[in-house]
Scaffold this motif. Sequence first.
Motif, PDB file in Angstrom:
ATOM      1  N   LEU A 100       1.317  -2.213  -3.848  1.00 58.03           N
ATOM      2  CA  LEU A 100       2.068  -1.621  -2.571  1.00 58.03           C
ATOM      3  C   LEU A 100       3.787  -2.854  -2.630  1.00 58.03           C
ATOM      4  O   LEU A 100       4.494  -2.644  -2.393  1.00 58.03           O
ATOM      5  CB  LEU A 100       1.897  -1.522  -1.684  1.00 58.03           C
ATOM      6  N   ARG A 101       2.989  -4.274  -2.655  1.00 55.87           N
ATOM      7  CA  ARG A 101       4.338  -4.906  -3.088  1.00 55.87           C
ATOM      8  C   ARG A 101       5.074  -4.564  -3.897  1.00 55.87           C
ATOM      9  O   ARG A 101       5.723  -5.462  -3.649  1.00 55.87           O
ATOM     10  CB  ARG A 101       3.565  -6.602  -3.174  1.00 55.87           C
ATOM     11  N   GLU A 102       4.793  -4.556  -5.321  1.00 57.85           N
ATOM     12  CA  GLU A 102       6.145  -4.328  -6.243  1.00 57.85           C
ATOM     13  C   GLU A 102       6.009  -2.962  -6.002  1.00 57.85           C
ATOM     14  O   GLU A 102       7.200  -2.158  -6.676  1.00 57.85           O
ATOM     15  CB  GLU A 102       4.612  -4.359  -7.798  1.00 57.85           C
ATOM     16  N   GLY A 103       6.432  -2.080  -4.809  1.00 57.16           N
ATOM     17  CA  GLY A 103       7.419  -0.891  -4.696  1.00 57.16           C
ATOM     18  C   GLY A 103       6.836   0.574  -5.162  1.00 57.16           C
ATOM     19  O   GLY A 103       7.461   1.269  -5.188  1.00 57.16           O
ATOM     20  N   VAL A 104       5.350   0.149  -5.879  1.00 58.27           N
ATOM     21  CA  VAL A 104       4.996   1.868  -6.361  1.00 58.27           C
ATOM     22  C   VAL A 104       4.285   2.046  -5.654  1.00 58.27           C
ATOM     23  O   VAL A 104       3.030   1.012  -4.820  1.00 58.27           O
ATOM     24  CB  VAL A 104       3.615   0.512  -8.441  1.00 58.27           C
ATOM     25  N   ARG A 105       3.563   3.603  -5.854  1.00 60.46           N
ATOM     26  CA  ARG A 105       2.676   3.865  -5.069  1.00 60.46           C
ATOM     27  C   ARG A 105       0.970   3.124  -5.237  1.00 60.46           C
ATOM     28  O   ARG A 105       1.415   3.693  -7.082  1.00 60.46           O
ATOM     29  CB  ARG A 105       3.251   5.641  -5.385  1.00 60.46           C
ATOM     30  N   PRO A 106       0.622   3.613  -5.209  1.00 54.53           N
ATOM     31  CA  PRO A 106      -0.966   2.913  -5.442  1.00 54.53           C
ATOM     32  C   PRO A 106      -1.440   4.118  -6.177  1.00 54.53           C
ATOM     33  O   PRO A 106      -1.929   5.514  -5.643  1.00 54.53           O
ATOM     34  CB  PRO A 106      -1.793   2.082  -4.548  1.00 54.53           C
ATOM     35  N   ARG A 126      -4.710   2.159  10.400  1.00 55.35           N
ATOM     36  CA  ARG A 126      -3.734   2.303  11.242  1.00 55.35           C
ATOM     37  C   ARG A 126      -2.607   2.211  10.561  1.00 55.35           C
ATOM     38  O   ARG A 126      -2.133   2.004  10.928  1.00 55.35           O
ATOM     39  CB  ARG A 126      -3.910   1.214  12.918  1.00 55.35           C
ATOM     40  N   GLY A 127      -3.271   1.780   9.292  1.00 54.75           N
ATOM     41  CA  GLY A 127      -2.202   1.811   8.314  1.00 54.75           C
ATOM     42  C   GLY A 127      -2.618   1.882   6.971  1.00 54.75           C
ATOM     43  O   GLY A 127      -3.113   3.313   6.993  1.00 54.75           O
ATOM     44  N   GLU A 128      -1.817   1.413   6.030  1.00 57.35           N
ATOM     45  CA  GLU A 128      -2.247   2.094   5.154  1.00 57.35           C
ATOM     46  C   GLU A 128      -3.686   0.891   4.259  1.00 57.35           C
ATOM     47  O   GLU A 128      -3.961   0.176   4.463  1.00 57.35           O
ATOM     48  CB  GLU A 128      -1.156   1.764   3.662  1.00 57.35           C
ATOM     49  N   GLY A 129      -4.197   2.293   3.582  1.00 62.65           N
ATOM     50  CA  GLY A 129      -5.389   1.711   2.872  1.00 62.65           C
ATOM     51  C   GLY A 129      -5.374   2.328   1.581  1.00 62.65           C
ATOM     52  O   GLY A 129      -5.022   2.743   1.409  1.00 62.65           O
ATOM     53  N   ARG A 130      -7.043   1.384   0.850  1.00 61.69           N
ATOM     54  CA  ARG A 130      -6.510   1.493  -0.518  1.00 61.69           C
ATOM     55  C   ARG A 130      -7.185   2.976  -1.294  1.00 61.69           C
ATOM     56  O   ARG A 130      -6.435   3.711  -1.555  1.00 61.69           O
ATOM     57  CB  ARG A 130      -8.662   1.071  -1.212  1.00 61.69           C
ATOM     58  N   PHE A 131      -7.416   3.802  -0.047  1.00 61.74           N
ATOM     59  CA  PHE A 131      -6.954   5.352  -0.575  1.00 61.74           C
ATOM     60  C   PHE A 131      -6.207   6.212   0.837  1.00 61.74           C
ATOM     61  O   PHE A 131      -6.975   7.925   0.958  1.00 61.74           O
ATOM     62  CB  PHE A 131      -8.543   6.253  -0.087  1.00 61.74           C
ATOM     63  N   ASN A 132      -5.149   5.201   1.068  1.00 60.96           N
ATOM     64  CA  ASN A 132      -4.692   6.064   2.264  1.00 60.96           C
ATOM     65  C   ASN A 132      -2.880   5.823   2.858  1.00 60.96           C
ATOM     66  O   ASN A 132      -2.507   4.336   2.733  1.00 60.96           O
ATOM     67  CB  ASN A 132      -5.282   6.641   3.753  1.00 60.96           C
ATOM     68  N   ALA A 133      -2.181   6.801   2.344  1.00 58.39           N
ATOM     69  CA  ALA A 133      -0.553   6.281   3.452  1.00 58.39           C
ATOM     70  C   ALA A 133      -0.904   5.950   4.256  1.00 58.39           C
ATOM     71  O   ALA A 133      -2.095   6.643   4.835  1.00 58.39           O
ATOM     72  CB  ALA A 133      -0.185   7.112   2.447  1.00 58.39           C
ATOM     73  N   ALA A 134      -0.009   5.410   4.895  1.00 61.82           N
ATOM     74  CA  ALA A 134      -0.282   5.219   6.518  1.00 61.82           C
ATOM     75  C   ALA A 134      -0.063   6.700   7.142  1.00 61.82           C
ATOM     76  O   ALA A 134      -0.399   6.863   7.939  1.00 61.82           O
ATOM     77  CB  ALA A 134       1.303   4.449   7.145  1.00 61.82           C
TER      78      ALA A 134
END
Length: 155
Positions: free
Chosen positions: A101-107, A25-33
Amino acid sequence: MNTITGTIYRAIDPMHMGSALDGSRGEGRFNAADQPTLYLSSSRDGVAAAMIKHTSANDPARTVIAVRVENARVFDLRDADSPDHAGISLDDATCDWQQQLREGVRPQSWSVRNTIEESGAHGLIDPSRKSPGLWHLVLFTWNTPSAPAVTVEER
């Protein structure tokens, strides 16, 4: 690539049992929302290991269900040679995606997913970092034409 067919496990909030196969339902290690992703584990122990990182004291208790996966073509991150063949880095796959993500960087791990998905894989095998020897199955597509079939076996 490997093909996975068999019983795999998933932790689910009992309130969401009817949507157990809907995916994240949200962002994860291998997925954007906005990227459908179904996170599973190869064993009940694998589910327990995964939940160490993904459960807080305030979360409701989860139920572990067994699901059947049929014909999932997956990229295996446990194979030390595989990342070189796909042009990906294991360091990128195992990055601290939440910190990025907290740093505003795309994982970086999202790019790993995209590369693997572009290769025609339905998903990947991700080795457990909490319990070496255990592994998780991450599906990018399922229950659509030419994708693996995933059904609930046992609740």
